[in-house]
Write an enzyme that holds these catalytic residues in place. Structure first.
Site, short mmCIF file in Angstrom:
data_model
loop_
_atom_site.label_atom_id
_atom_site.label_comp_id
_atom_site.label_asym_id
_atom_site.label_seq_id
_atom_site.Cartn_x
_atom_site.Cartn_y
_atom_site.Cartn_z
N GLU A 1 4.67 -3.06 12.42
CA GLU A 1 3.41 -3.04 11.68
C GLU A 1 2.16 -3.03 12.53
OE1 GLU A 1 3.43 -2.05 8.90
OE2 GLU A 1 5.44 -2.51 8.15
N HIS B 1 5.28 5.18 11.39
CA HIS B 1 6.53 4.43 11.20
C HIS B 1 7.78 5.31 11.35
CE1 HIS B 1 5.42 0.38 10.14
NE2 HIS B 1 4.76 0.70 9.06
N GLU C 1 1.91 5.32 7.75
CA GLU C 1 3.31 5.49 7.36
C GLU C 1 4.02 6.53 8.23
OE1 GLU C 1 4.34 3.20 5.50
OE2 GLU C 1 2.33 2.55 4.91
N GLY D 1 0.84 -1.19 0.00
CA GLY D 1 0.00 0.00 0.00
C GLY D 1 0.87 1.24 0.00
N GLU E 1 7.35 2.98 4.29
CA GLU E 1 7.62 4.02 5.28
C GLU E 1 9.03 4.58 5.20
OE1 GLU E 1 7.15 0.76 5.80
OE2 GLU E 1 8.29 0.01 7.51
ZN LIG Z 1 3.55 -0.41 7.73
#
Ligand SMILES: [Zn+2]
Length: 810
Positions: free
Chosen positions: A314, A295, A292, A257, A260
């Site tokens: 995650e 992260h 993101e 998707g 990061e």
């Molecule tokens: Zn991630």
């Protein structure tokens, strides 16, 4: 030449031996499908005189010097170059000529069909940095990176650090703080950019030049969401934002998707829809922006040591993504959408043979490929839900204090589960380690069951975990479910007598704060399914709908009952993301997997009626999409196409017309060349593959199996090739796919391998398909594809079991 996956033992040994100080990376890139990299690595060695190796994958040619002496060519084996006679302080210089890829695994090259412009982005997770520059490619050997890039003059080049000078066409970037190799990024091409300053830092969004209008249209909203998330995080975390800039790029070809990469996040460029997206498309994008950005602290500032702790990256980012999209970025009831659209993937993953604890035993993650394969919906979805339960159990302030202690203690370093628990333990007097043993180190999930036995309702736990959760009680008044009370309960081994009276409707886990299957008492369930649309709380509606899907998936509810409930209650649904998520699961799970083939046309017809009955302006776009993908009314579709709707809808119509055999290849190709674009390319690939003729399938197979097929075209052709109504026509290609996929997976990369596994046609749910897949798994199948296929096999087994149970009960 094969690319050997780094084993955990090798990584541990190398980390004990080396300390890497810096990478100076100089790239020369252009329109060409090859590029060069020159890397200077400075590192120390704890045992002078010993040997190690550096990774460099797929190089056409290379030379290297170590401390001034040439490294002979025969020191290269597969993707590794052996380095002997290390000194205490070392300087390694590697020059290489490398190929670009079309798989999304490495230096991805994309030529925009709209204007022939070329874009390159280095996608380096989880061990693909070695396809871009020579490096010690493991997460706990962090080093500073100083990048310079020679690129065509009209290109914008983006990297982790901010650009500082341009000299003779060479752009130089500021040196980064210590980062892991998988977090390296460079992204280049004639981007259209929208830049601004916020909190003293440069921010920007970038998209392909041909998407300039779309980017300008969305720019204000993208900026608003970005700033809201940034302000939220810099307020929540004690550690300041760790990097010197924040670019966000809609990068073509990304298999994830988003990624990061510090200071320069890449997103799937489909997230910038040329014609504008639905409410849920926008909510998804806001959630990913928040994910993101989390992260930057979780994963980039503090990084896992080895892949068993990928959840520390995650699960947190997934939790923060939904939480911050809801609390800061302006999307109402994002958690309700999580319940419906994402959490079920965690339960499904937890029911497969491949399930694993959220925090995996280190020895089980033997190499990087295994780590990649296990970065799954246990990691994201279940891990997120489990953290949500932790926040409920600890309280949000204590949780935040623990998180800050963890980030502060390990900034710019690496950490693991033990470090995280130490931090939480330091701020809470609850038994955090006991909680972690029950929730993070086990597999499976509990069921919360309400039993009445003709008396007041009692909540039972079937399982082993402590739960803190809400239970809501409803009265049925004039056909509506009206909330009559809510209580928070702690459920363990002993059943809990609920406050509700006999005869009231009870919904356990109504706020979905815990990860557990829910089984209301039968009377309550009938009332809940019949009245779900009348419940005021969107989160509770989501819990009822998701329970309905779960019952269908386990043969305890007929798919037709759920479809009937949707047809009755969904048209009035006020929250677009609930409508869209229910419809998505009906289309992508119920229809292909749980509806008997003979009942597919009637189900599609019911869904078409659902689309037609939905009149809310907020749902106009998704309702049209649903109608187009379900109707068999060729005249209606053709009339819509003649009205020239926007390109996205036009391609959806063409795909459906192709599935129905009501359009020919010429017309599809004319449509593609009339207005070429990324969307037209994949739309045409899917539509052509969906045509119900042998010639079309044969042609589609040639595209699908080509050596250099692009990851998006591969996916689009896969969708078309295996259209549910064409099982007989496409059966021979299932055979060919099972034969050849392992070869493709071995040649390409982890992300593409997962995509190969992802196109396996689940709807071809027959004993024969299952047996054929079992046989294929007896052969030599690379790790990531093997895992994907084993999961598909488990899904097939479950579906066959469910169908058999349903037939027996008829
Ligand atoms: Zn991630």
């Amino acid at each position: 030449m094969t690319n050997r996956s780094l084993t955990r033992d090798e990584a541990v040994r190398r980390a004990a031996l080396l300390d890497v100080a810096s990478y100076d990376v100089a790239l020369t890139i252009s329109d060409d499908p090859i590029f060069t990299s020159r890397t200077v690595v400075r590192f120390t060695c704890a045992e002078p005189g010993s040997s190690t190796f550096v990774e460099l994958a797929d190089a056409h040619a290379w030379t290297a010097t170590l401390n001034g002496g040439d490294v002979p060519q025969d020191r290269r084996e597969d993707n590794r170059i052996r380095l002997d006679d290390l000194l205490a302080d070392n300087e390694l210089v590697v020059e290489a000529t490398l190929p670009c890829v079309t798989s999304g695994d490495g230096m991805h090259r994309y030529v925009d069909p709209a204007d022939d412009a070329t874009y390159l982005t280095a996608f380096c997770g989880s061990d693909l940095a070695q396809r871009v520059f020579a490096c010690f490619d493991q997460p706990d050997l962090k080093a500073t990176v100083t990048l310079s890039v020679a690129a065509p003059e009209d290109w914008t080049v983006l990297g982790n650090g901010r650009p500082i000078t341009t000299d003779d066409g060479v752009r130089r970037f500021a040196t980064t703080p210590p980062i892991s190799t998988y977090l390296f990024v460079v992204s280049a091409g004639p981007w259209h950019s929208v830049a601004w300053e916020h909190a003293g830092l440069p921010f920007a969004w970038h998209a392909r030049r041909s998407l300039a209008d779309a980017l300008e249209r969305e720019a204000a909203h993208l900026r608003e969401v970005t700033e809201a998330c940034f302000d939220h995080y810099t307020d929540l975390f004690d550690e300041p934002y760790p990097f010197d800039s924040y670019d966000q790029v809609f990068a073509p070809g990304l298999n994830w998707g988003a990624l990061e990469t510090p200071g320069c996040v890449t997103f799937r460029d489909e997230m910038l829809a040329p014609d504008g997206g639905s409410h849920t498309d926008n909510q998804l994008r806001a959630m990913v922006i928040a994910h993101e950005m989390a992260h930057m602290w979780f994963g980039d500032l503090v990084t896992l040591r080895w892949w068993e702790d990928i959840w520390l990256n995650e699960s947190f980012a997934d939790y923060m993504g939904f939480e911050v999209a809801q609390t800061a970025a302006g999307f109402e009831a994002t958690w309700a959408w999580f319940t419906l659209s994402r959490e079920h993937t965690g339960y499904a993953a937890d029911e497969r043979r491949s399930t694993h604890p959220v925090a995996q035993p280190p020895e089980s993650v033997v190499d990087t490929d295994t780590g990649f394969a296990n970065t799954d919906m246990i990691t994201y979805s279940k891990g997120n839900a489990v953290l949500r339960q932790l926040v409920t159990w600890l309280g949000p302030d204590t949780f935040a204090a623990g998180v800050n202690r963890y980030l502060g203690a390990h900034r710019f370093g690496n950490a693991d589960l033990a470090d995280f628990l130490t931090a939480l333990d330091g701020v809470s007097d609850r038994d955090v380690r006991g909680w972690a043993d029950a929730w993070l180190r086990t597999t499976g999930f509990d069921t919360l069951v309400v039993r009445t036995d003709d008396g007041p309702p009692v909540l039972h736990r079937e399982g082993s975990r402590p739960h803190r959760t809400q239970v809501t009680t409803y009265d049925v008044r004039g056909g509506r479910l009206v909330a009559a009370g809510q209580e928070q309960v702690d459920v363990a081994a002993d059943p809990v007598r609920l406050a509700a009276n006999a005869g009231q409707v009870v919904l356990p886990n109504s706020s979905d704060e815990t990860f557990a299957r829910v089984r209301p008492d039968p009377e309550s369930w009938s009332a809940l399914l019949a009245g779900v649309g009348t419940i005021a709380d969107p989160q509770a509606r989501a819990v009822v709908w998701t329970t309905g899907f779960d019952l269908v998936g386990h043969a305890a509810l007929a798919p037709s009952s759920l479809v009937a409930a949707a047809l009755e209650q969904l048209p009035g649904e006020p929250l677009p993301s609930i409508w869209e998520a229910v419809v998505e699961r009906l289309l992508e799970v119920t229809l292909p997997r749980h509806v008997e083939p003979a009942d597919v046309p009637a189900t599609r017809e019911a869904l078409t009626r659902l689309a037609d009955r939905t009149t809310s302006p907020d749902l106009a776009l998704p309702a049209r999409r649903l109608m187009v993908s379900c109707t068999a009314d060729v005249q209606r579709l053709s009339a819509m196409l003649e009205d020239e709707p926007d390109p996205d809808l036009s391609w959806r119509i063409l795909v459906r017309l192709a599935e129905l055999g009501a359009v020919d290849a010429d017309r599809i190709e004319r449509f593609e060349t009339r207005r070429p674009s990324a969307q037209a390319r994949t739309g045409a690939a899917r539509a052509l593959a969906a045509l119900p003729t042998t010639e079309a399938k044969e042609r589609a197979w040639d595209v699908f199996s080509a050596d250099d097929v692009d990851n998006r075209v591969f996916h689009a052709v896969g969708l078309g090739l295996w259209t549910p109504e064409q099982a007989e026509l496409s059966a021979p290609y299932v055979e060919r796919y099972l034969d050849q996929a392992p070869v493709w997976a071995a040649r390409r990369g982890q992300g593409f391998s997962r995509a190969i596994g992802g196109v396996f046609p689940l709807h071809a749910v027959t004993e024969a398909t299952r047996e054929r897949l079992r046989t294929a798994l007896d052969g030599d199948v690379p790790t990531v594809l093997r895992r994907a296929w084993n999961d598909r096999l488990d899904d097939l087994d479950l579906d066959l079991l469910v169908r058999r149970a349903r037939r027996t009960s008829r």
